[in-house]
Design a protein around this motif. Sequence first.
Motif, PDB file in Angstrom:
ATOM      1  N   ILE A  75      16.211 -21.753  30.660  1.00 15.60           N
ATOM      2  CA  ILE A  75      17.540 -21.979  31.133  1.00 15.60           C
ATOM      3  C   ILE A  75      17.904 -23.573  30.995  1.00 15.60           C
ATOM      4  N   GLU A  77      21.178 -24.858  31.412  1.00 13.73           N
ATOM      5  CA  GLU A  77      22.172 -25.378  32.259  1.00 13.73           C
ATOM      6  C   GLU A  77      22.616 -24.405  33.414  1.00 13.73           C
ATOM      7  N   GLU A  78      23.133 -24.672  34.588  1.00 13.35           N
ATOM      8  CA  GLU A  78      23.504 -23.698  35.463  1.00 13.35           C
ATOM      9  C   GLU A  78      24.837 -24.037  36.081  1.00 13.35           C
ATOM     10  N   LYS A  81      27.511 -21.055  41.890  1.00 18.87           N
ATOM     11  CA  LYS A  81      26.788 -20.258  42.546  1.00 18.87           C
ATOM     12  C   LYS A  81      27.291 -18.847  43.148  1.00 18.87           C
ATOM     13  N   ARG A 100      22.262 -16.991  43.073  1.00 16.00           N
ATOM     14  CA  ARG A 100      21.745 -17.646  41.841  1.00 16.00           C
ATOM     15  C   ARG A 100      23.124 -18.123  41.042  1.00 16.00           C
ATOM     16  N   ALA A 101      22.867 -18.963  39.885  1.00 23.12           N
ATOM     17  CA  ALA A 101      24.029 -19.550  39.040  1.00 23.12           C
ATOM     18  C   ALA A 101      24.875 -18.378  38.898  1.00 23.12           C
ATOM     19  N   THR A 103      26.952 -19.039  36.146  1.00 20.20           N
ATOM     20  CA  THR A 103      26.976 -19.047  34.857  1.00 20.20           C
ATOM     21  C   THR A 103      25.573 -19.845  34.323  1.00 20.20           C
ATOM     22  N   ILE A 104      25.261 -19.426  33.250  1.00 22.48           N
ATOM     23  CA  ILE A 104      24.009 -20.247  32.739  1.00 22.48           C
ATOM     24  C   ILE A 104      24.102 -20.516  31.140  1.00 22.48           C
ATOM     25  N   SER A 121      27.385 -15.109  31.872  1.00 19.92           N
ATOM     26  CA  SER A 121      27.962 -15.287  33.424  1.00 19.92           C
ATOM     27  C   SER A 121      28.018 -13.849  34.274  1.00 19.92           C
ATOM     28  N   ALA A 125      24.092 -13.082  33.664  1.00 15.13           N
ATOM     29  CA  ALA A 125      23.496 -14.065  34.175  1.00 15.13           C
ATOM     30  C   ALA A 125      22.323 -14.154  34.923  1.00 15.13           C
ATOM     31  N   ARG A 126      22.760 -13.131  36.106  1.00 19.67           N
ATOM     32  CA  ARG A 126      21.890 -12.944  37.197  1.00 19.67           C
ATOM     33  C   ARG A 126      20.458 -12.263  36.501  1.00 19.67           C
ATOM     34  N   GLN A 129      18.312 -14.689  34.627  1.00 16.07           N
ATOM     35  CA  GLN A 129      17.558 -15.710  35.535  1.00 16.07           C
ATOM     36  C   GLN A 129      16.801 -14.977  36.375  1.00 16.07           C
TER      37      GLN A 129
END
Length: 163
Positions: A75, A77-78, A81, A100-101, A103-104, A121, A125-126, A129
Amino acid sequence: MRKVVTYPNDVLTTPTQAVTHIRQDTIELLDDMYDIMLEEDGIGLAANQLGESVKIAIVELDDESGLIEMINPVILEEFGKEINVEGCLSFPDVYGTVERAETIKFWYVNREGVSTFDEASGYLARAIQHEIEHLNGGLFTDKIIDRLTPEELEAYMEDKEYD
């Protein structure tokens, strides 16, 4: 046939090793991971969940996102939240909300050895991650805010208008 490793097992909490060469056994592992993920009705799977301590993970949220096969993912960038519910094939019937973020931006190598930069996103994205966390020896259960029973999960999903 490989089986999903369930907690407690040290392979789940030990950081995995980088893949240095994509060989036939790497391709076979990716294929096995996909078959097992579908068989277990999952949306993602990390190699260490099958007892293989290598940095390989897959995610397939839906037909739109398609199958994402990640070798040595990182990863980069994040952004934002978001709190949402998660489960895990290595923790049968354990569910909970996790932050979690939203968007990554991430990088990985695919099965053909192609270096890929991508962005995800929302729930995709979850899931990414969650799987990368597995590869680093982390567990979603360490981040649970509210634990949910299977019955509470069903009510949560209905409330959020998920199917």
